[in-house]
Design a protein around this motif. Structure first.
Motif, PDB file in Angstrom:
ATOM      1  N   SER A 157       0.854  -1.184   0.000  1.00 21.42           N
ATOM      2  CA  SER A 157       0.000   0.000   0.000  1.00 21.42           C
ATOM      3  C   SER A 157       0.891   1.235   0.000  1.00 21.42           C
ATOM      4  O   SER A 157       1.953   1.233   0.627  1.00 21.42           O
ATOM      5  CB  SER A 157      -0.856  -0.018   1.269  1.00 21.42           C
ATOM      6  N   HIS A 158       0.443   2.293  -0.693  1.00 20.32           N
ATOM      7  CA  HIS A 158       1.237   3.529  -0.683  1.00 20.32           C
ATOM      8  C   HIS A 158       0.844   4.448   0.467  1.00 20.32           C
ATOM      9  O   HIS A 158       1.556   5.384   0.792  1.00 20.32           O
ATOM     10  CB  HIS A 158       1.057   4.297  -2.003  1.00 20.32           C
ATOM     11  N   ASP A 159      -0.345   4.207   1.038  1.00 19.38           N
ATOM     12  CA  ASP A 159      -0.830   5.145   2.057  1.00 19.38           C
ATOM     13  C   ASP A 159      -1.269   4.442   3.348  1.00 19.38           C
ATOM     14  O   ASP A 159      -1.895   5.056   4.203  1.00 19.38           O
ATOM     15  CB  ASP A 159      -2.012   5.961   1.488  1.00 19.38           C
ATOM     16  N   SER A 160      -0.939   3.152   3.479  1.00 18.38           N
ATOM     17  CA  SER A 160      -1.347   2.334   4.643  1.00 18.38           C
ATOM     18  C   SER A 160      -2.859   2.188   4.763  1.00 18.38           C
ATOM     19  O   SER A 160      -3.352   1.753   5.809  1.00 18.38           O
ATOM     20  CB  SER A 160      -0.825   2.909   5.965  1.00 18.38           C
ATOM     21  N   ARG A 161      -3.594   2.581   3.751  1.00 22.79           N
ATOM     22  CA  ARG A 161      -5.050   2.478   3.812  1.00 22.79           C
ATOM     23  C   ARG A 161      -5.581   1.638   2.666  1.00 22.79           C
ATOM     24  O   ARG A 161      -6.438   0.790   2.846  1.00 22.79           O
ATOM     25  CB  ARG A 161      -5.686   3.856   3.663  1.00 22.79           C
TER      26      ARG A 161
END
Ligand SMILES: *Cc1c(COP(=O)(O)O)cnc(C)c1O
Length: 426
Positions: A157-161
């Protein structure tokens, strides 16, 4: 929203409730509580209670004959409930069976369909997936003598979401045997494009399966038409079948006839089951992926629960669910923007599931304060408060009240009275 203050009033919430349908009177809802956790454990409905009591009654009155007679004969109960589940997932009756749990059904599917061959040995999943799915896959690799560090590819993931579909597609190389993904990510509520991902996997001769834990009962699916290979789900979240309620699985028709990796006598062709031969004649349907005797008392509430879904209609449920989560997000922006909250779920309808992911660095203790105010959220470490307004039984007024309570907890700094750590069951 901010410019129109009427939209922030309780009167507006009540107006939305008057303009909407509900099955609230069918459910046991504790007076004075705001239940926002129906995506972890759905509430009991009177109809689910009734079908459970009918099975108990059959046992009481019929003993072993409950398998073949009574209110809801147990011998083909799992097949019948599978067929009743099909409107929720877009499947054919013979593609669907109620059995096992998410985790055991993942084991069954991998034991059946994961056949590492030549250089096609890898499994693709994602780094935000629920741990149980990953544990099951790693242990399946180990059963084949393969090192999970090498053979399990976790898309980052690039945004931890959220997970980018493009990154999943890039991971679909000619070394991949199976792609396994959640339909909706359990923490952020991101809804993946199952149809697109299935097409891309199939272009590359890769099998693809989905865990529907956070989408079944919240939104419609077309598993058969999308050509998904297989899927699993639980029935105790949005489907309200009770704690530990038996789960379900889907196997696309084109795979029927394949022998189950984990066989048992309930994998049988039902006509042959009581021939009790030592060579299994397995069913040519999803029923082949059962193992032993079905857990009837943990299955029975589902019958009553599915009746409610049939009456409400999954398209209507999705529409109301989107209205409720949108309303909740608008209130969060209007009322809570000064207190350090972020909304972690995607905003667009086509990318979000059924819950709102509210992030705050003090999330653990805000959740504890909420519980003392009779709001039931759930906490997911390190910083997520999941709030799920349930189309069948939550009201817009309850959403409004919940946001007001969060605001009071922040204004009065009440959360500081609690420790910022999770409880054992969070
Ligand atoms: C709830 C959930 C599970 C739980 O699995 P069980 O076998 O039913 O305990 C697994 N995976 C996901 C994605 C879930 O949301």
């Amino acid at each position: 929203m901010k410019s129109d203050t009427f939209l922030q009033t309780k009167e507006y919430a009540q107006q939305l409730d008057r303009g909407s349908w509900t099955f609230r009177e069918e459910f046991y809802i504790k007076e004075g509580t705001y239940y926002m956790d129906g995506n972890s454990l759905g509430l009991l409905s009177k109809r689910a209670e009734k079908t459970l009591l009918l099975s108990l009654d059959d046992w009481k009155n019929l003993g072993i004959d409950g398998w073949t007679s009574g209110h809801q004969p147990w011998f083909d109960f799992s097949e019948k409930l599978g067929a009743l589940t099909t409107p929720l997932i877009g499947a054919k009756p013979e593609e669907t069976i109620v059995t096992g749990s998410i985790t055991t059904n993942i084991h069954q599917l991998f034991a059946t369909f994961y056949k590492p061959e030549g250089k096609r040995t890898k499994i693709v999943a994602d780094e935000l997936d629920f741990p149980s799915d990953i544990y099951a896959i790693k242990s399946q690799l180990q059963l084949h003598g393969l090192d999970p560090n090498e053979h399990l590819i976790l898309v980052k993931s690039h945004d931890s979401r959220t997970i980018n579909e493009a990154d999943i597609i890039s991971a679909m190389t000619d070394e991949v045997a199976i792609v396994w993904l959640p339909s909706v990510l359990y923490r952020s509520g991101q809804l993946l494009d199952m149809e697109l991902l299935t097409q891309e996997a199939h272009k590359r001769n890769i099998l693809i399966g989905f865990d529907l834990a956070h989408s079944i009962g919240a939104l419609p699916h077309s598993l058969h038409d999308w050509d998904v290979d297989f899927a699993v789900w639980c029935n105790y979240k949005y489907l309200n079948s009770g704690p530990g309620g038996v789960g379900g699985l889907f196997v696309h028709k084109r795979h029927h006839g394949k022998a189950p990796g984990l066989a048992g006598w309930f994998s049988s062709n039902k006509e042959k089951q009581f021939d009790l031969e030592l060579d299994l004649t397995h069913a040519h349907s999803a029923g082949a992926f059962q193992t032993g005797t079905p857990h009837i008392l943990s299955t029975a509430p589902l019958l009553g629960s599915l009746e409610i879904f049939a009456e409400a209609g999954i398209e209507n449920i999705r529409k109301k669910s989107l209205e409720m989560t949108e309303y909740m997000m608008n209130l969060i922006e209007a009322e809570l923007s000064d207190f350090g909250f972020d909304i972690g779920n995607p905003g667009e309808n086509e990318h979000r599931g059924g819950h709102v992911c509210l992030e705050h660095r003090e999330a653990a203790r805000i959740c504890k304060a909420l519980k003392d105010h009779q709001v039931i959220p759930d906490f997911r470490a390190p910083n997520v408060i999941r709030l799920a307004p349930i189309a069948l039984y939550t009201t817009f007024e309850e959403i409004w009240e919940t946001i007001q309570i969060i605001k009071r907890i922040m204004v009065n700094e009440e959360y500081k009275n609690y420790e910022n750590a999770r409880n054992v069951v969070a």
